[in-house]
Design a protein around this motif. Structure first.
Motif, short mmCIF file in Angstrom:
data_model
loop_
_atom_site.label_atom_id
_atom_site.label_comp_id
_atom_site.label_asym_id
_atom_site.label_seq_id
_atom_site.Cartn_x
_atom_site.Cartn_y
_atom_site.Cartn_z
N SER A 92 9.24 20.36 11.60
CA SER A 92 8.96 21.36 12.63
C SER A 92 9.67 21.06 13.94
CB SER A 92 7.45 21.44 12.87
OG SER A 92 6.77 21.83 11.69
N PHE A 280 3.62 21.13 6.38
CA PHE A 280 3.53 22.38 7.14
C PHE A 280 2.25 22.46 7.97
CE2 PHE A 280 6.18 23.23 3.39
CZ PHE A 280 7.34 23.68 4.02
N THR A 283 0.88 23.29 13.32
CA THR A 283 0.70 24.70 13.71
C THR A 283 1.19 24.98 15.13
OG1 THR A 283 -1.57 24.19 14.41
CG2 THR A 283 -1.26 24.96 12.15
N ASN A 285 4.14 24.07 16.26
CA ASN A 285 5.60 24.19 16.24
C ASN A 285 6.08 25.04 15.07
OD1 ASN A 285 6.40 22.45 18.56
ND2 ASN A 285 5.38 20.86 17.37
N THR A 286 5.46 26.18 14.91
CA THR A 286 5.84 27.09 13.80
C THR A 286 6.86 28.09 14.27
OG1 THR A 286 3.95 28.50 14.33
CG2 THR A 286 3.66 26.81 12.63
#
Length: 286
Positions: A92, A280, A283, A285-286
């Motif tokens: 990310s 993943f 959250t 750095n999405t």
């Protein structure tokens, strides 16, 4: 030499307590470090920045090491426009925010930076051992090594490039592989420490023997591998470098974790048992 100061544990009983305190196999802190400690920290593995000059590819005499430097994850975020936080993920933060211009890989990530998975490099490991030493004293420690590394059974290989001397003589003979240390040979025949999803070779020795763990490729070439698990005899703390993680987790007392977070030479964040470190899970750095 590789494995110096370590001796094989001929039975896995010293590590059986860990399985009882893990919440199965997964990506949360509690799936990788035993539950029940007062506090936890995540030590981020150092970042290597490789930024060659424009003509590097055309200069066969250039040394890549002269064009590399170490960065922190926070500094990477500053370059990519991302947000540093305790649960940030490498994928990310190396994907630049919209509008940020950086050299990119085919996957769209900044391609001049790398970080190692599953091992804490010697300078950072040494700094961490310095922090752990006052909380450990002279007691014996247990060092566990994942059984799946190819070099343990001779499955890995290396290439040697040689050239003739200036007078046209033959190239020098290639270096010979180093002998497998006897304590490693013994550990390979001993019962494994079995934890959810992973089996380990188990060794015992002083705290700083962790710096001797790794592959002695040749007599002059040592490829370090930090312990995948490390804890003292009194079980007052436990360290984990999961093979697929780019950070090392440690659980211990509040005082120990505060010392880790404040240590020079380490980039560390406080985490909780339920925190998720999956690929993943970042959250922010999405």
């Amino acid at each position: 030499m590789s494995m110096e100061g370590l001796r094989p544990a001929l039975a896995p009983t010293a590590g059986e307590w860990i399985a009882e305190r893990l919440r199965g196999f997964g990506s949360t802190v509690a799936c990788n470090v035993p539950t029940g400690f007062a506090a936890y920290a995540r030590v981020l593995h150092p970042v290597d920045l490789f930024a060659p000059p424009a003509d590097f590819a055309n200069d066969p005499t250039a040394d890549p090491a002269e064009h590399s430097a170490m960065l922190t994850w926070t500094q990477v975020c500053e370059r990519t426009g991302r947000t540093p936080h305790a649960l940030m993920q490498w994928r990310s933060i190396t994907t630049p925010a919209p509008g940020v211009q950086l050299p990119l890989s085919s996957e769209g990530r900044w391609d001049e930076v790398t970080v190692q998975e599953g091992t804490l490099e010697p300078p950072a490991l040494s700094s961490l051992l310095d922090v752990l030493a006052p909380f450990t004293g002279e007691q014996e420690c247990h060092h566990a090594l994942w059984e799946g590394y190819g070099w343990l059974t001779g499955a890995s290989s290396f290439l040697v490039f040689a050239h003739a001397d200036s007078e046209g003589g033959p190239p020098p003979p290639p270096p010979q592989p180093a002998q497998v240390p006897p304590q490693l040979q013994q550990a390979l025949t001993a019962p494994r420490l079995s934890l959810p999803g992973r089996d380990y070779l188990l060794f015992a020795g002083p705290l700083r023997a962790a710096l001797a763990m790794g592959h002695q490729v040749t007599d002059d070439w040592f490829d370090p591998q930090s312990p995948n698990l490390l804890w003292p005899a009194d079980r007052s703390w436990c360290l984990t470098s999961e093979i697929d993680f780019d950070s090392t987790l440690i659980g211990g007392s509040v005082e120990l974790i505060e010392a880790v977070l404040a240590a020079r030479g380490l980039e560390a964040w406080a985490v909780q048992e339920e925190d998720d470190l999956s690929l993943f899970a970042d959250t922010l750095n999405t």
